[in-house]
Design a protein around this motif. Structure first.
Motif, PDB file in Angstrom:
ATOM      1  N   GLY A  24       0.853  -1.181   0.000  1.00  0.00           N
ATOM      2  CA  GLY A  24       0.000   0.000   0.000  1.00  0.00           C
ATOM      3  C   GLY A  24       0.889   1.231   0.000  1.00  0.00           C
ATOM      4  N   GLN A  25       0.722   2.078   1.003  1.00  0.00           N
ATOM      5  CA  GLN A  25       1.560   3.267   1.113  1.00  0.00           C
ATOM      6  C   GLN A  25       2.630   3.113   2.178  1.00  0.00           C
ATOM      7  OE1 GLN A  25      -0.106   7.024   0.699  1.00  0.00           O
ATOM      8  NE2 GLN A  25      -1.547   6.342  -0.842  1.00  0.00           N
ATOM      9  N   ASP A  26       2.719   1.925   2.770  1.00  0.00           N
ATOM     10  CA  ASP A  26       3.724   1.660   3.795  1.00  0.00           C
ATOM     11  C   ASP A  26       4.960   1.006   3.194  1.00  0.00           C
ATOM     12  OD1 ASP A  26       2.075   2.627   5.784  1.00  0.00           O
ATOM     13  OD2 ASP A  26       1.305   0.659   6.327  1.00  0.00           O
ATOM     14  N   PHE A  27       6.074   1.199   3.862  1.00  0.00           N
ATOM     15  CA  PHE A  27       7.316   0.565   3.478  1.00  0.00           C
ATOM     16  C   PHE A  27       7.651  -0.486   4.533  1.00  0.00           C
ATOM     17  CE2 PHE A  27       7.380   4.650   1.438  1.00  0.00           C
ATOM     18  CZ  PHE A  27       7.789   4.326   0.157  1.00  0.00           C
ATOM     19  N   ILE A  28       8.046  -1.661   4.082  1.00  0.00           N
ATOM     20  CA  ILE A  28       8.424  -2.763   4.967  1.00  0.00           C
ATOM     21  C   ILE A  28       9.904  -3.027   4.746  1.00  0.00           C
ATOM     22  CG2 ILE A  28       7.989  -5.165   5.614  1.00  0.00           C
ATOM     23  CD1 ILE A  28       5.511  -3.326   5.892  1.00  0.00           C
ATOM     24  N   PHE A  29      10.682  -2.921   5.815  1.00  0.00           N
ATOM     25  CA  PHE A  29      12.126  -3.148   5.752  1.00  0.00           C
ATOM     26  C   PHE A  29      12.457  -4.314   6.657  1.00  0.00           C
ATOM     27  CE2 PHE A  29      16.456  -2.327   7.346  1.00  0.00           C
ATOM     28  CZ  PHE A  29      17.131  -2.242   6.142  1.00  0.00           C
ATOM     29  N   GLU A  30      13.169  -5.320   6.126  1.00  0.00           N
ATOM     30  CA  GLU A  30      13.566  -6.476   6.925  1.00  0.00           C
ATOM     31  C   GLU A  30      15.074  -6.670   6.857  1.00  0.00           C
ATOM     32  OE1 GLU A  30       9.500  -9.137   6.598  1.00  0.00           O
ATOM     33  OE2 GLU A  30      11.300  -9.880   5.630  1.00  0.00           O
ATOM     34  N   GLU A  41      16.406   3.930   9.693  1.00  0.00           N
ATOM     35  CA  GLU A  41      15.758   5.012  10.444  1.00  0.00           C
ATOM     36  C   GLU A  41      16.389   6.368  10.125  1.00  0.00           C
ATOM     37  OE1 GLU A  41      14.118   4.105  14.507  1.00  0.00           O
ATOM     38  OE2 GLU A  41      15.575   2.467  14.329  1.00  0.00           O
ATOM     39  N   ALA A  42      17.701   6.404   9.988  1.00  0.00           N
ATOM     40  CA  ALA A  42      18.384   7.660   9.659  1.00  0.00           C
ATOM     41  C   ALA A  42      17.966   8.153   8.269  1.00  0.00           C
ATOM     42  CB  ALA A  42      19.896   7.467   9.735  1.00  0.00           C
ATOM     43  N   CYS A  43      17.873   7.241   7.302  1.00  0.00           N
ATOM     44  CA  CYS A  43      17.425   7.626   5.962  1.00  0.00           C
ATOM     45  C   CYS A  43      15.982   8.106   5.988  1.00  0.00           C
ATOM     46  CB  CYS A  43      17.576   6.452   4.990  1.00  0.00           C
ATOM     47  SG  CYS A  43      19.281   6.119   4.516  1.00  0.00           S
ATOM     48  N   LEU A  44      15.140   7.443   6.768  1.00  0.00           N
ATOM     49  CA  LEU A  44      13.752   7.880   6.910  1.00  0.00           C
ATOM     50  C   LEU A  44      13.696   9.308   7.452  1.00  0.00           C
ATOM     51  CD1 LEU A  44      11.763   4.891   8.408  1.00  0.00           C
ATOM     52  CD2 LEU A  44      11.295   6.076   6.275  1.00  0.00           C
ATOM     53  N   ASN A  45      14.494   9.591   8.459  1.00  0.00           N
ATOM     54  CA  ASN A  45      14.519  10.936   9.053  1.00  0.00           C
ATOM     55  C   ASN A  45      14.915  11.985   8.017  1.00  0.00           C
ATOM     56  OD1 ASN A  45      13.698  10.060  11.572  1.00  0.00           O
ATOM     57  ND2 ASN A  45      15.786   9.808  12.315  1.00  0.00           N
ATOM     58  N   MET A  46      15.840  11.635   7.124  1.00  0.00           N
ATOM     59  CA  MET A  46      16.264  12.568   6.081  1.00  0.00           C
ATOM     60  C   MET A  46      15.126  12.874   5.110  1.00  0.00           C
ATOM     61  SD  MET A  46      20.046  10.967   5.411  1.00  0.00           S
ATOM     62  CE  MET A  46      20.475  11.940   4.005  1.00  0.00           C
ATOM     63  N   VAL A  51       9.202   5.609  11.442  1.00  0.00           N
ATOM     64  CA  VAL A  51       8.994   4.188  11.680  1.00  0.00           C
ATOM     65  C   VAL A  51       7.741   4.041  12.529  1.00  0.00           C
ATOM     66  CG1 VAL A  51       9.914   2.128  12.815  1.00  0.00           C
ATOM     67  CG2 VAL A  51      11.440   3.609  11.520  1.00  0.00           C
ATOM     68  N   ARG A  52       6.823   3.208  12.086  1.00  0.00           N
ATOM     69  CA  ARG A  52       5.604   2.965  12.858  1.00  0.00           C
ATOM     70  C   ARG A  52       5.793   1.849  13.865  1.00  0.00           C
ATOM     71  NH1 ARG A  52       1.740   3.381   7.755  1.00  0.00           N
ATOM     72  NH2 ARG A  52       1.449   5.628   7.778  1.00  0.00           N
ATOM     73  N   ALA A  73      10.710  -3.568  10.153  1.00  0.00           N
ATOM     74  CA  ALA A  73      10.276  -2.203  10.445  1.00  0.00           C
ATOM     75  C   ALA A  73       9.205  -1.823   9.439  1.00  0.00           C
ATOM     76  CB  ALA A  73      11.451  -1.243  10.355  1.00  0.00           C
ATOM     77  N   GLU A  74       8.108  -1.273   9.937  1.00  0.00           N
ATOM     78  CA  GLU A  74       7.063  -0.734   9.074  1.00  0.00           C
ATOM     79  C   GLU A  74       7.136   0.778   9.199  1.00  0.00           C
ATOM     80  OE1 GLU A  74       3.275  -2.583   9.787  1.00  0.00           O
ATOM     81  OE2 GLU A  74       4.198  -4.563   9.839  1.00  0.00           O
ATOM     82  N   ALA A  75       7.148   1.445   8.041  1.00  0.00           N
ATOM     83  CA  ALA A  75       7.394   2.879   8.036  1.00  0.00           C
ATOM     84  C   ALA A  75       6.549   3.590   6.983  1.00  0.00           C
ATOM     85  CB  ALA A  75       8.873   3.137   7.759  1.00  0.00           C
ATOM     86  N   ALA A  76       6.500   4.907   7.117  1.00  0.00           N
ATOM     87  CA  ALA A  76       5.812   5.764   6.153  1.00  0.00           C
ATOM     88  C   ALA A  76       6.734   6.901   5.758  1.00  0.00           C
ATOM     89  CB  ALA A  76       4.533   6.320   6.763  1.00  0.00           C
ATOM     90  N   VAL A  77       6.677   7.260   4.483  1.00  0.00           N
ATOM     91  CA  VAL A  77       7.407   8.413   3.966  1.00  0.00           C
ATOM     92  C   VAL A  77       6.380   9.312   3.289  1.00  0.00           C
ATOM     93  CG1 VAL A  77       9.195   9.215   2.374  1.00  0.00           C
ATOM     94  CG2 VAL A  77       9.504   7.053   3.584  1.00  0.00           C
ATOM     95  N   PRO A  78       6.314  10.583   3.681  1.00  0.00           N
ATOM     96  CA  PRO A  78       5.317  11.473   3.069  1.00  0.00           C
ATOM     97  C   PRO A  78       5.601  11.720   1.588  1.00  0.00           C
ATOM     98  CG  PRO A  78       6.791  12.719   4.486  1.00  0.00           C
ATOM     99  CD  PRO A  78       7.160  11.275   4.649  1.00  0.00           C
TER     100      PRO A  78
END
Length: 104
Positions: A24-30, A41-46, A51-52, A73-78
């Motif tokens: 969907g609109q979520d990113f899954i990182f394993e 997490e650092a790249c997400l912050n940039m 991270v959800r 990790a399940e995450a969202a990027v705007p």
């Protein structure tokens, strides 16, 4: 080069190596490497993402009596950055991570 250029490039690398997928609109990182999770997490912050959740989802065998925990990790990027990553994943990504066989 844009300030988020290295983060986007890292996301692309994780997509090609099947560590990162979209649902969907979520990113899954394993990963089995905690330092990779910190880098994610650092790249997400940039990219102003977040991270959800992070949880252990299984064990990766590494020899007869040795295993490593698979971390998801399940995450969202705007948008629009998240959309750019999703497009790249649609072109070159997979629907399963490299650990899907073990974690399912």
């Amino acid at each position: 080069m844009q300030a988020d250029g290295p983060a986007i490039q890292q996301f692309r690398s994780w997509i090609r190596s099947q560590h990162l997928i979209c649902q969907g609109q979520d990113f899954i990182f394993e990963t089995i490497d905690h330092s990779q999770l910190e880098r994610f997490e650092a790249c997400l912050n940039m990219l102003d993402g977040q991270v959800r959740s992070v949880r252990a989802i299984g064990n990766w065998p590494m020899g007869p009596r040795r295993t490593f925990k698979i971390l998801r990790a399940e995450a969202a990027v705007p948008r629009p950055k998240g959309l750019e990553i999703q497009r790249y994943w649609a072109e070159r990504g997979s629907f399963q991570t490299r650990f899907s066989e073990i974690s399912s």
